[in-house]
Design a protein around this motif. Structure first.
Motif, PDB file in Angstrom:
ATOM      1  N   THR A   1       0.940  -0.906  -0.116  1.00  0.00           N
ATOM      2  CA  THR A   1       0.006  -0.042   0.105  1.00  0.00           C
ATOM      3  C   THR A   1       0.899   0.961  -0.041  1.00  0.00           C
ATOM      4  O   THR A   1       1.763   1.312   0.821  1.00  0.00           O
ATOM      5  CB  THR A   1      -1.098  -0.013   1.199  1.00  0.00           C
ATOM      6  N   GLU A   2       0.638   2.242  -0.627  1.00  0.00           N
ATOM      7  CA  GLU A   2       1.425   3.527  -0.826  1.00  0.00           C
ATOM      8  C   GLU A   2       0.911   4.375   0.152  1.00  0.00           C
ATOM      9  O   GLU A   2      -0.425   4.432   0.387  1.00  0.00           O
ATOM     10  CB  GLU A   2       1.429   4.051  -2.522  1.00  0.00           C
ATOM     11  N   GLY A   3       1.624   5.403   0.349  1.00  0.00           N
ATOM     12  CA  GLY A   3       1.141   6.735   1.067  1.00  0.00           C
ATOM     13  C   GLY A   3       0.932   6.509   2.406  1.00  0.00           C
ATOM     14  O   GLY A   3       1.528   5.514   3.058  1.00  0.00           O
ATOM     15  N   GLU A   4       0.140   7.198   3.001  1.00  0.00           N
ATOM     16  CA  GLU A   4       0.040   7.413   4.455  1.00  0.00           C
ATOM     17  C   GLU A   4      -0.586   6.022   4.992  1.00  0.00           C
ATOM     18  O   GLU A   4      -0.331   5.518   6.229  1.00  0.00           O
ATOM     19  CB  GLU A   4      -0.684   8.511   4.971  1.00  0.00           C
ATOM     20  N   ASP A   5      -1.531   5.405   4.188  1.00  0.00           N
ATOM     21  CA  ASP A   5      -2.033   4.225   4.600  1.00  0.00           C
ATOM     22  C   ASP A   5      -1.103   2.923   4.663  1.00  0.00           C
ATOM     23  O   ASP A   5      -1.525   1.994   4.977  1.00  0.00           O
ATOM     24  CB  ASP A   5      -3.160   3.728   3.609  1.00  0.00           C
ATOM     25  N   ALA A   6       0.086   3.099   4.384  1.00  0.00           N
ATOM     26  CA  ALA A   6       1.084   1.785   4.097  1.00  0.00           C
ATOM     27  C   ALA A   6       1.255   1.101   5.541  1.00  0.00           C
ATOM     28  O   ALA A   6       1.741   0.098   5.753  1.00  0.00           O
ATOM     29  CB  ALA A   6       2.451   2.307   3.447  1.00  0.00           C
ATOM     30  N   ASP A   7       1.180   2.082   6.717  1.00  0.00           N
ATOM     31  CA  ASP A   7       1.669   1.328   7.970  1.00  0.00           C
ATOM     32  C   ASP A   7       0.708   1.534   9.039  1.00  0.00           C
ATOM     33  O   ASP A   7       0.983   1.534   9.962  1.00  0.00           O
ATOM     34  CB  ASP A   7       3.090   2.196   8.495  1.00  0.00           C
ATOM     35  N   ARG A   8      -0.795   1.738   8.284  1.00  0.00           N
ATOM     36  CA  ARG A   8      -1.792   2.063   9.623  1.00  0.00           C
ATOM     37  C   ARG A   8      -3.196   1.703   9.196  1.00  0.00           C
ATOM     38  O   ARG A   8      -3.321   1.601   7.726  1.00  0.00           O
ATOM     39  CB  ARG A   8      -1.909   3.519   9.895  1.00  0.00           C
ATOM     40  N   LEU A   9      -3.763   1.430  10.071  1.00  0.00           N
ATOM     41  CA  LEU A   9      -5.284   0.825   9.884  1.00  0.00           C
ATOM     42  C   LEU A   9      -6.225   1.665  10.549  1.00  0.00           C
ATOM     43  O   LEU A   9      -5.886   2.095  11.892  1.00  0.00           O
ATOM     44  CB  LEU A   9      -5.661  -0.611  10.502  1.00  0.00           C
ATOM     45  N   VAL A  10      -7.289   2.373   9.865  1.00  0.00           N
ATOM     46  CA  VAL A  10      -8.143   3.398  10.571  1.00  0.00           C
ATOM     47  C   VAL A  10      -9.054   2.815  11.126  1.00  0.00           C
ATOM     48  O   VAL A  10      -9.744   1.816  10.581  1.00  0.00           O
ATOM     49  CB  VAL A  10      -8.682   4.162   9.316  1.00  0.00           C
ATOM     50  N   ILE A  11      -9.383   2.976  12.456  1.00  0.00           N
ATOM     51  CA  ILE A  11     -10.341   2.427  13.204  1.00  0.00           C
ATOM     52  C   ILE A  11     -11.343   3.336  13.914  1.00  0.00           C
ATOM     53  O   ILE A  11     -10.790   4.191  13.848  1.00  0.00           O
ATOM     54  CB  ILE A  11      -9.923   1.235  14.286  1.00  0.00           C
ATOM     55  N   LEU A  12     -12.588   2.811  14.253  1.00  0.00           N
ATOM     56  CA  LEU A  12     -13.584   3.659  14.762  1.00  0.00           C
ATOM     57  C   LEU A  12     -13.251   3.517  16.243  1.00  0.00           C
ATOM     58  O   LEU A  12     -12.829   2.550  16.961  1.00  0.00           O
ATOM     59  CB  LEU A  12     -14.940   3.155  14.695  1.00  0.00           C
ATOM     60  N   ARG A  13     -13.321   4.622  17.144  1.00  0.00           N
ATOM     61  CA  ARG A  13     -12.901   4.599  18.604  1.00  0.00           C
ATOM     62  C   ARG A  13     -14.404   5.186  19.098  1.00  0.00           C
ATOM     63  O   ARG A  13     -14.959   6.215  19.129  1.00  0.00           O
ATOM     64  CB  ARG A  13     -11.800   5.557  18.588  1.00  0.00           C
TER      65      ARG A  13
END
Length: 662
Positions: free
Chosen positions: A606-618
């Protein structure tokens, strides 16, 4: 908490709790207690006016009655009303923190005793920087410090030389700065005493030993210094005070201090990678530098105790001093509880090797959860006692972490978070008040006769000790009154965090059921079982294997759950927040576990800022009315019903080829 079984709605409120007491605590989601708040405000506004009139009743009114009829007066009143009405209208677009439909950030409805006490005190406008400006509310701030000390299991008797000391700040960030300031002052002061060659104090043999005394040994040495100084003549006191002052790190600055003491180097601060960004800001503001912050890995989103031990061993081998080890009691993103007991144990083991450092607990979020662990007499409740009525809280390691608070050196806690008080009310508390004179701007180390010092004197000139130049006395009144109305133990204030943890357990059980219900449409995972009252949710459309697509999907979902000032609030059914799981924070093992459970390829590119993170609801579950027993409504159930509808709608958009991102 491990996976929880389904929890019936009735279990979300402990039968032993008094619902009627909770019902009187808040204005209420529907403004149910408006009459109570109005009576209080009007009553004490009138009382304030009577106080003004009776200050010197022989003085005539300076504003004549006829002034209210003058055209200029009327024009001013009209302008004021117009602006206030415009402000009132604009504020209707504010975030509805009071509603059980709000489960986003760390804020909820406000406690009525604190809100009323603040409103009551505001017209008096006390400035808690000096007793000259706040003779009453400074005393209340002193009592707040003692109330919080008792909550953490520390000495709270001002007659004791080692009594704890606490004060309010604008928030947790400034309290963390104060923790760094105090730790540095305690660490460096013995070096200054050696450099000044103060006699008769049994000083350490060299600078390395002096700089690496344990905090308790450093405080004891500074106490002996004050006793020795108080025994000198007036002229000698002035001479020795000046001599030591010229050697202090606060006087020299970092560059000159370490240039004079070449056996030493700038110390590190060790903190979990989940620590709040205020620690980075604090190190930069103190001039220590961002490079001195060593972020340690986590296990299950808690500080990895083994990593702390190995880092300390490496620092000792390399003669790299450590200023402080930070544990987080309720991380901002996940609410997880670090192993405070392990950090305290590491400090004690290091002290046996003459390698001292402070332990600070950043409990900005979780500090008030401590009330669940305290009896009215201040003693610690046993694990089995605390567990009564809960499905899984607290886990033994969480109980051990809260028990260990009694042994740490300082704590940050935010009354404006789980204390349910208005912004900004943070607090800093240190376990031993004898350390506080080291922060005095006036460099006056004599408070009365040696150790028989006047505890209240430190508060009378609080401005010498704190970072601020002005402080709201109204906020001190708000915190003090709230703690008096709801004492900081499980039978008093603990009723509130109890509701939040019960709600988190109910939310977790409902999330697990939701995952089964949505199994054919989406992967749903609770990444980490909650330690407290924050629950996160990871989601991914079934069949998707890419991280970027999953993140776009959750961001689009969050567009339906965030505040949009461009739309009427009533269009939003619920409010939640988002955060991210980053590989460097979570660790590769846990990241692969979570991605795999969601059906995402953990090795996908995955390229860009999403390469190392998973977006989740908090989800922050603070509101005590998430389950409305009066009307038989569960807002937790309603939230998941809303989430299900939105997921199906977004999946339908995807199937029709419509864009994922707003």
């Amino acid at each position: 908490m491990p996976h929880a079984a389904a929890i019936p709605l009735a279990a979300v409120t402990d039968p032993a709790d008094s619902r009627r007491t909770l019902d009187a605590c808040f204005l209420g989601p529907y403004g149910e207690n408006d009459t109570l708040l109005e009576r209080l405000v009007v009553e004490f506004l009138r009382d304030h006016v009577h106080w003004r009139r009776n200050f010197h009743p022989e003085d005539p009114p300076a504003i004549p009655t006829r002034a209210a009829q003058h055209p200029d007066y009327l024009a001013f009143e009209a302008r004021m009303r117009r602006e206030l009405h415009q402000l009132s209208a604009a504020l209707k677009r504010s975030v509805p923190f009071h509603s059980p439909r709000y489960i986003g950030h760390m804020v909820s409805d406000l406690l009525l005793p604190g809100l009323a006490a603040q409103i009551l005190t505001l017209p008096y406008n006390p400035n808690n920087i000096s007793s000259d400006a706040a003779p009453v509310t400074l005393q209340l701030e002193m009592q707040v410090g003692l109330q919080l000390a008792r909550m953490f299991g520390w000495p709270d008797d001002p007659a004791r030389p080692d009594c704890a000391f606490g004060h309010l700040t604008s928030g947790g960030t400034l309290a963390n700065y104060q923790g760094l300031r105090l730790a540095l002052a305690v660490k460096a002061f013995p070096v200054a005493l050696r450099a000044a060659a103060v006699p008769d104090l049994e000083l350490p043999d060299d600078d390395w030993q002096a700089f690496n005394l344990s905090p308790s040994a450093g405080i004891a040495l500074s106490s002996r210094w004050r006793q020795w100084l108080s025994a000198q003549s007036s002229a000698e006191r002035a001479r020795w005070s000046g001599r030591v002052q010229t050697q202090r790190i606060e006087q020299l600055g970092l560059v000159d201090f370490f240039a004079r003491h070449r056996a030493l180097c700038v110390p590190l601060v060790l903190a979990p990678i989940t620590a709040h960004y205020s620690w980075s800001k604090g190190l930069k503001m103190l001039g220590l530098g961002r490079d001195q912050l060593r972020l340690l890995p986590t296990q299950g989103m808690r500080l990895d105790a083994d990593a702390l031990e190995s880092t300390l061993e490496q620092c000792l081998r390399q003669r790299q001093p450590v200023l402080a080890a930070v544990a987080v009691l309720g991380t901002t993103e996940y609410g997880t509880i670090d192993p405070v007991d392990a950090v305290v144990g590491a400090r004690e083991r290091a002290a046996t090797q003459d390698f001292g450092f402070s332990v600070h607990v950043d409990a900005a979020w979780g500090g008030y959860l401590t009330t669940l662990f305290r009896n009215p007499d201040g003693s610690l409740r046993a694990l089995d006692e605390v567990r009564q009525g809960f499905a899984a809280f607290p886990q033994p390691e969480v109980h051990a972490a809260f028990a260990a608070l009694a042994e740490v050196d300082s704590v940050t806690v935010d009354p404006h978070k789980l204390g349910y008080l208005p912004y900004g009310a943070g607090a800093f508390v240190c376990r031993d008040q004898r350390a506080m004179p080291l922060l005095a701007e006036a460099a006056d180390y004599v408070f009365g006769d040696g150790e028989a010092s006047d505890y209240a004197a430190r508060y009378r000139q609080l401005g010498q000790l704190v970072p601020e130049g002005s402080k709201s006395g109204a906020m001190a009144a708000a915190v003090y009154v709230s703690h008096r109305v709801l004492p900081l133990d499980h039978a008093g204030f603990g009723m509130l965090p109890r509701q939040t943890v019960l709600a988190a357990e109910a939310f977790l059980a409902r999330a697990q059921r939701f995952a089964l219900e949505m199994a054919q449409a989406a992967g749903v995972v609770v990444p980490f079982a909650p330690d407290s009252n924050l629950v996160c949710l990871a989601l991914n459309p079934r069949g998707n294997r890419t991280l970027s697509h999953a993140n776009a999907f959750v961001r689009r979902l969050h567009d339906e759950l965030r505040c949009d000032p461009g739309q009427p609030l009533q269009l939003k059914q619920f409010f939640a927040s988002v955060t991210t799981l980053r590989r460097d924070v979570v660790g590769e093992t846990d990241m692969r576990r979570i991605l795999g459970a969601l059906g995402i390829d953990p090795d996908g590119r995955t390229e860009g800022e999403d390469a190392d993170r998973l977006v989740i609801l908090r989800h922050t579950l603070m509101n005590p009315y998430l389950v409305d027993h009066e009307n038989g409504i569960s807002y937790i159930d309603r939230y998941f019903e809303h989430l299900q509808a939105r997921l199906h709608a977004l999946l339908a958009e995807t199937a029709q080829g419509r864009p994922q991102c707003a």
